[in-house]
Each structure stands twice: as structure tokens, then as C-alpha cells.
Design a protein around this motif. Structure first.
Motif, PDB file in Angstrom:
ATOM      1  N   ALA A  82       0.834  -1.200   0.000  1.00  0.00           N
ATOM      2  CA  ALA A  82       0.000   0.000   0.000  1.00  0.00           C
ATOM      3  C   ALA A  82       0.874   1.256   0.000  1.00  0.00           C
ATOM      4  O   ALA A  82       1.969   1.259   0.554  1.00  0.00           O
ATOM      5  CB  ALA A  82      -0.903  -0.001   1.237  1.00  0.00           C
ATOM      6  N   PRO A  83       0.362   2.325  -0.602  1.00  0.00           N
ATOM      7  CA  PRO A  83       1.136   3.567  -0.618  1.00  0.00           C
ATOM      8  C   PRO A  83       1.024   4.309   0.720  1.00  0.00           C
ATOM      9  O   PRO A  83       0.022   4.195   1.425  1.00  0.00           O
ATOM     10  CB  PRO A  83       0.475   4.379  -1.735  1.00  0.00           C
ATOM     11  N   ILE A  84       2.070   5.044   1.059  1.00  0.00           N
ATOM     12  CA  ILE A  84       2.011   5.961   2.198  1.00  0.00           C
ATOM     13  C   ILE A  84       2.402   7.337   1.680  1.00  0.00           C
ATOM     14  O   ILE A  84       3.113   7.468   0.680  1.00  0.00           O
ATOM     15  CB  ILE A  84       2.908   5.520   3.375  1.00  0.00           C
ATOM     16  N   ASP A  85       1.903   8.363   2.344  1.00  0.00           N
ATOM     17  CA  ASP A  85       2.158   9.734   1.903  1.00  0.00           C
ATOM     18  C   ASP A  85       3.235  10.429   2.731  1.00  0.00           C
ATOM     19  O   ASP A  85       3.763  11.458   2.310  1.00  0.00           O
ATOM     20  CB  ASP A  85       0.861  10.550   1.970  1.00  0.00           C
ATOM     21  N   MET A  86       3.555   9.890   3.916  1.00  0.00           N
ATOM     22  CA  MET A  86       4.558  10.492   4.794  1.00  0.00           C
ATOM     23  C   MET A  86       5.094   9.408   5.705  1.00  0.00           C
ATOM     24  O   MET A  86       4.349   8.545   6.165  1.00  0.00           O
ATOM     25  CB  MET A  86       3.921  11.605   5.636  1.00  0.00           C
ATOM     26  N   LEU A  87       6.405   9.472   5.981  1.00  0.00           N
ATOM     27  CA  LEU A  87       7.039   8.549   6.921  1.00  0.00           C
ATOM     28  C   LEU A  87       7.680   9.359   8.032  1.00  0.00           C
ATOM     29  O   LEU A  87       8.438  10.294   7.771  1.00  0.00           O
ATOM     30  CB  LEU A  87       8.101   7.699   6.215  1.00  0.00           C
ATOM     31  N   SER A  95      10.699  -2.375  -5.346  1.00  0.00           N
ATOM     32  CA  SER A  95       9.456  -3.141  -5.170  1.00  0.00           C
ATOM     33  C   SER A  95       8.451  -2.435  -4.252  1.00  0.00           C
ATOM     34  O   SER A  95       7.371  -2.960  -4.032  1.00  0.00           O
ATOM     35  CB  SER A  95       9.778  -4.523  -4.598  1.00  0.00           C
ATOM     36  N   LEU A  96       8.800  -1.262  -3.734  1.00  0.00           N
ATOM     37  CA  LEU A  96       7.892  -0.548  -2.840  1.00  0.00           C
ATOM     38  C   LEU A  96       6.961   0.362  -3.627  1.00  0.00           C
ATOM     39  O   LEU A  96       7.360   0.974  -4.618  1.00  0.00           O
ATOM     40  CB  LEU A  96       8.683   0.279  -1.824  1.00  0.00           C
ATOM     41  N   VAL A  97       5.730   0.476  -3.151  1.00  0.00           N
ATOM     42  CA  VAL A  97       4.749   1.331  -3.803  1.00  0.00           C
ATOM     43  C   VAL A  97       5.111   2.803  -3.613  1.00  0.00           C
ATOM     44  O   VAL A  97       4.984   3.603  -4.535  1.00  0.00           O
ATOM     45  CB  VAL A  97       3.334   1.040  -3.240  1.00  0.00           C
ATOM     46  N   SER A  98       5.575   3.179  -2.433  1.00  0.00           N
ATOM     47  CA  SER A  98       5.895   4.571  -2.104  1.00  0.00           C
ATOM     48  C   SER A  98       7.394   4.737  -1.892  1.00  0.00           C
ATOM     49  O   SER A  98       7.852   4.985  -0.777  1.00  0.00           O
ATOM     50  CB  SER A  98       5.147   4.998  -0.844  1.00  0.00           C
ATOM     51  N   GLN A  99       8.133   4.643  -2.939  1.00  0.00           N
ATOM     52  CA  GLN A  99       9.583   4.722  -2.848  1.00  0.00           C
ATOM     53  C   GLN A  99      10.068   6.142  -2.559  1.00  0.00           C
ATOM     54  O   GLN A  99      11.057   6.338  -1.864  1.00  0.00           O
ATOM     55  CB  GLN A  99      10.166   4.227  -4.160  1.00  0.00           C
ATOM     56  N   ASP A 100       9.390   7.148  -3.078  1.00  0.00           N
ATOM     57  CA  ASP A 100       9.796   8.545  -2.915  1.00  0.00           C
ATOM     58  C   ASP A 100       8.950   9.279  -1.883  1.00  0.00           C
ATOM     59  O   ASP A 100       8.584  10.435  -2.069  1.00  0.00           O
ATOM     60  CB  ASP A 100       9.716   9.269  -4.256  1.00  0.00           C
ATOM     61  N   GLY A 153      18.110  11.253   1.902  1.00  0.00           N
ATOM     62  CA  GLY A 153      16.852  11.795   1.399  1.00  0.00           C
ATOM     63  C   GLY A 153      15.846  12.107   2.482  1.00  0.00           C
ATOM     64  O   GLY A 153      14.656  12.182   2.219  1.00  0.00           O
ATOM     65  N   ILE A 154      16.311  12.299   3.717  1.00  0.00           N
ATOM     66  CA  ILE A 154      15.410  12.704   4.797  1.00  0.00           C
ATOM     67  C   ILE A 154      15.121  14.186   4.618  1.00  0.00           C
ATOM     68  O   ILE A 154      16.036  15.001   4.506  1.00  0.00           O
ATOM     69  CB  ILE A 154      16.038  12.405   6.172  1.00  0.00           C
ATOM     70  N   ASP A 155      13.845  14.540   4.561  1.00  0.00           N
ATOM     71  CA  ASP A 155      13.459  15.913   4.267  1.00  0.00           C
ATOM     72  C   ASP A 155      13.629  16.857   5.444  1.00  0.00           C
ATOM     73  O   ASP A 155      13.934  18.031   5.253  1.00  0.00           O
ATOM     74  CB  ASP A 155      11.996  15.956   3.815  1.00  0.00           C
ATOM     75  N   GLU A 156      13.395  16.345   6.645  1.00  0.00           N
ATOM     76  CA  GLU A 156      13.414  17.225   7.813  1.00  0.00           C
ATOM     77  C   GLU A 156      13.787  16.416   9.041  1.00  0.00           C
ATOM     78  O   GLU A 156      13.388  15.265   9.161  1.00  0.00           O
ATOM     79  CB  GLU A 156      12.022  17.846   7.989  1.00  0.00           C
ATOM     80  N   THR A 194       3.676  20.710   0.658  1.00  0.00           N
ATOM     81  CA  THR A 194       4.744  21.121  -0.259  1.00  0.00           C
ATOM     82  C   THR A 194       5.336  19.991  -1.079  1.00  0.00           C
ATOM     83  O   THR A 194       5.838  20.242  -2.168  1.00  0.00           O
ATOM     84  CB  THR A 194       5.891  21.806   0.510  1.00  0.00           C
ATOM     85  N   ARG A 195       5.373  18.766  -0.570  1.00  0.00           N
ATOM     86  CA  ARG A 195       5.940  17.602  -1.280  1.00  0.00           C
ATOM     87  C   ARG A 195       7.282  17.945  -1.917  1.00  0.00           C
ATOM     88  O   ARG A 195       7.420  18.056  -3.121  1.00  0.00           O
ATOM     89  CB  ARG A 195       5.002  17.096  -2.359  1.00  0.00           C
ATOM     90  N   SER A 196       8.335  18.084  -1.105  1.00  0.00           N
ATOM     91  CA  SER A 196       9.631  18.535  -1.590  1.00  0.00           C
ATOM     92  C   SER A 196      10.546  17.429  -2.088  1.00  0.00           C
ATOM     93  O   SER A 196      11.684  17.676  -2.395  1.00  0.00           O
ATOM     94  CB  SER A 196      10.345  19.296  -0.477  1.00  0.00           C
ATOM     95  N   VAL A 197      10.065  16.224  -2.201  1.00  0.00           N
ATOM     96  CA  VAL A 197      10.934  15.121  -2.607  1.00  0.00           C
ATOM     97  C   VAL A 197      11.097  15.127  -4.119  1.00  0.00           C
ATOM     98  O   VAL A 197      10.146  15.271  -4.866  1.00  0.00           O
ATOM     99  CB  VAL A 197      10.346  13.771  -2.135  1.00  0.00           C
ATOM    100  N   VAL A 198      12.327  14.952  -4.588  1.00  0.00           N
ATOM    101  CA  VAL A 198      12.625  14.872  -6.011  1.00  0.00           C
ATOM    102  C   VAL A 198      12.503  13.410  -6.427  1.00  0.00           C
ATOM    103  O   VAL A 198      12.986  12.528  -5.737  1.00  0.00           O
ATOM    104  CB  VAL A 198      14.046  15.408  -6.287  1.00  0.00           C
ATOM    105  N   GLY A 199      11.892  13.130  -7.549  1.00  0.00           N
ATOM    106  CA  GLY A 199      11.612  11.746  -7.923  1.00  0.00           C
ATOM    107  C   GLY A 199      12.664  11.057  -8.761  1.00  0.00           C
ATOM    108  O   GLY A 199      12.410  10.005  -9.292  1.00  0.00           O
TER     109      GLY A 199
END
Length: 181
Positions: free
Chosen positions: A49-54, A77-82, A104-107, A128-133
Motif C-alpha cells: 500500500a502507498p504511504i504519503d509520509m514517513l 518493489s515498494l509502492v511509495s519509494q519517494d 533523502g530525509i526531508d526534515e 509542499t511535497r519537496s521530494v525529487v523523484g
């Protein structure tokens, strides 16, 4: 039509902290919280399943948070890699800062903190979704348009000829030279 709820995954240093943070984050009706007690269960969930924040913790036992995030970024193989990541820590050192940025930790949020502060940071990150894909590139916040900081210049030492007024002037009389006849 309402927007679907965003999924926030939390894996903290202990189950009590995970439960506390999960309870506060779940107070926002636009967020769904998934709590994990191990990295293995988190990765298994992310395959399905996808997640929007970790939200992860540097102070938990096992593999450090930056290694876990790096493995998530490289696992195809992960749905939410970024997924955007907020990490928690007691202290931050220059090597840890470098490791967090390269993984790649944003904060990074310093503990102890208010759980409501974490909720505000999650809400801001989701806006803001600051992650680069692009794999292999920089995944942190965009810093291209930052103001340039001035180059530090050495401060010259003061000389007695400077125009400085002493706070407490010396009001004693200067010693008089002895004139011997």
C-alpha cells in the motif's frame, strides 16, 4: 467530493512514543495513521500500500534511520519509494546531518518536541511535497533559490586608537613622575 485521506506511517524509538504520536496525528481527520513497531513490518506494508509520509526515529534500536530511508529509496518493489520523511532525534551532529541529507530525509525534528509541532510539520510537508523523484539525485528540500550568505571576514582586533568609549572609565589620577633634584 472530498480528497482521500493521506496515510502517515510512524516508526518511533518505542511503542509508547509511537502510540502518542499516532494519537495526535490521527486527530487530523484528513490523515490516516499506520503505526509500526519494526522496520520489517513497515517494508512489508509499503510493498502493498502507498504511504504519503514517513515519520521515523534516529534513536530506535536496530538499523539507523538514514540507512532505513536509503534502503526505501533504493527498493524498487515498494509502492511509495519517494515518500517524504521526517526524522526524530535527541541531538544532531554534523555527520548525522550529512547522512540524513544524502539518504533523502526531508526534515529532522529535535526531541523532546510537542506532538502537535510534529503534526504541524507533517501537514506542512504534505502541502509542499519537496521530494525529487529521480533516483540517485538529491532528495531533500530545494535550496536553489536561497539567499547567498556573506563570506565571514575576520574581525580586526581593537587598538587603543579606536574611537571607543569605555563603559567604566578609569577616574584615578595618573601617577606623577618623581623629580629628584
Amino acid at each position: 467530493m472530498s480528497e482521500p485521506a493521506k496515510v502517515v506511517a510512524i516508526i518511533a524509538a518505542n511503542q509508547a512514543l509511537t502510540a502518542l504520536l499516532g494519537m495526535v496525528v490521527a486527530g487530523d481527520s484528513r490523515l490516516k495513521v499506520r503505526q509500526f513497531d519494526s522496520e520489517l513490518s513497515l517494508i512489508a506494508y509499503m510493498r502493498l500500500a502507498p504511504i504519503d509520509m514517513l515519520v521515523c526515529d534516529f534513536d530506535r534500536e536496530g538499523r539507523p534511520a538514514y540507512e532505513m530511508v536509503e534502503s526505501i529509496r533504493l527498493n524498487g518493489s515498494l509502492v511509495s519509494q519517494d515518500v517524504p520523511v521526517i526524522a526524530l532525534t535527541r541531538t544532531i551532529t554534523p555527520p548525522m546531518r550529512h547522512q540524513a541529507i544524502s539518504a533523502g530525509i526531508d526534515e529532522v525534528v529535535i526531541k523532546p518536541m510537542s506532538p502537535r509541532h510534529l503534526l504541524q510539520r507533517i501537514q506542512a510537508r504534505l502541502r509542499t511535497r519537496s521530494v525529487v523523484g529521480v533516483l540517485g539525485g538529491y532528495r531533500g528540500p530545494d535550496r536553489r533559490n536561497r539567499l547567498a550568505t556573506p563570506v565571514p571576514q575576520p574581525v580586526p582586533q581593537r587598538r587603543e586608537t579606536d574611537n571607543v568609549i569605555p563603559l567604566f572609565p578609569d577616574r584615578r589620577k595618573p601617577p606623577q613622575p618623581h623629580l629628584d633634584a
